[in-house]
Design an enzyme around this catalytic site. Structure first.
Site, PDB file in Angstrom:
ATOM      1  N   ASP A 262       0.815  -1.141  -0.082  1.00 35.10           N
ATOM      2  CA  ASP A 262      -0.028   0.009  -0.234  1.00 35.10           C
ATOM      3  C   ASP A 262       0.944   1.146   0.030  1.00 35.10           C
ATOM      4  O   ASP A 262       1.975   1.453   0.771  1.00 35.10           O
ATOM      5  CB  ASP A 262      -0.891   0.058   1.346  1.00 35.10           C
ATOM      6  CG  ASP A 262      -2.021   0.555   1.031  1.00 35.10           C
ATOM      7  OD1 ASP A 262      -2.891   0.328   0.024  1.00 35.10           O
ATOM      8  OD2 ASP A 262      -2.587   1.072   2.168  1.00 35.10           O
ATOM      9  N   PRO A 263       0.446   2.258  -0.547  1.00 27.25           N
ATOM     10  CA  PRO A 263       1.317   3.807  -0.714  1.00 27.25           C
ATOM     11  C   PRO A 263       1.384   3.819   0.833  1.00 27.25           C
ATOM     12  O   PRO A 263       0.405   3.709   1.524  1.00 27.25           O
ATOM     13  CB  PRO A 263       0.749   4.404  -1.570  1.00 27.25           C
ATOM     14  CG  PRO A 263      -0.182   3.606  -2.495  1.00 27.25           C
ATOM     15  CD  PRO A 263      -0.719   2.389  -1.472  1.00 27.25           C
TER      16      PRO A 263
END
Length: 221
Positions: free
Chosen positions: A65-66
């Protein structure tokens, strides 16, 4: 939303772009970026593809996930923008490189310098809402990035896949291990690293040893 992706990927992924789920995903992302604060910036969502051309992929690192804090995410997994303090996982990555290869801590956590050498830094989910980890999971990104991994596996050979942590290790099922090199270890996050599952994995020297054995240029980590 300005979708920036190097042209080398387009014939490889064109079939995915035409699928209904992808249209729905892009509509969702456009809506989120219009109504919420999301990361990375719209023109950096596909940065991994833009900095690392398909023909030049030598190494794949898979993230989840960023980063969801201001100015951190830049579209490359584990990477942060210039001038941003290293998040704990990235700090531990650099510590392992220091031990493994004797390289000092870098001045920036921006990993564009890796991507430009053929290290494909792919998050399974390419966008996130500010301060809401995982908020864009289950919307279609994972389906898309799984297809990307499958295509790299099918169309290329002698790629090193670095699978760190349980989430990334599950992606081994998408990779043909008879023609690619898969290295697995714990995640570089403190929770995993401090329990002995990260430090000493020597993935960076092992990657370069493999590339050298195939007559490929090694990575300047």
């Amino acid at each position: 939303m300005d979708v920036k992706m190097h042209s080398s990927w387009k014939p490889i992924l064109n079939e995915e772009f035409q699928k209904p789920y992808f249209s729905e995903l892009i509509s969702f992302v456009k809506s989120e970026y219009t109504t919420k604060v999301c990361y990375p910036k719209g023109n950096q969502i596909f940065s991994a593809f833009d900095h690392c051309h398909f023909d030049e992929v030598k190494v794949v690192i898979i993230g989840q996930d960023p980063y969801h804090g201001p100015n951190q995410a830049n579209g490359l997994c584990f990477s942060v923008n210039d001038g941003i303090p290293f998040p704990p996982s990235l700090h531990n990555i650099f510590k392992e490189i220091e031990t493994d290869l004797g390289k000092p801590m870098p001045s920036t956590g921006n990993l564009e310098r890796w991507a430009d050498q053929g290290v494909f830094l792919l998050n399974a989910t390419l966008t996130v809402r500010q301060s809401e980890a995982g908020s864009h999971q289950g919307k279609g990104w994972e389906k898309f990035t799984d297809a990307v991994i499958k295509q790299i596996s099918a169309e290329k050979e002698n790629v090193v896949f670095l699978l760190w942590g349980g989430f990334a290790q599950k992606k081994a099922a998408l990779i043909d291990s008879s023609k690619h090199h898969i290295l697995k270890s714990g995640h570089p996050s403190p929770l995993s690293a401090n329990r002995g599952f990260w430090f000493g994995n020597k993935h960076f020297s092992q990657t370069n040893d493999f590339l050298k054995s195939k007559g490929l240029k090694q990575i300047e980590w």
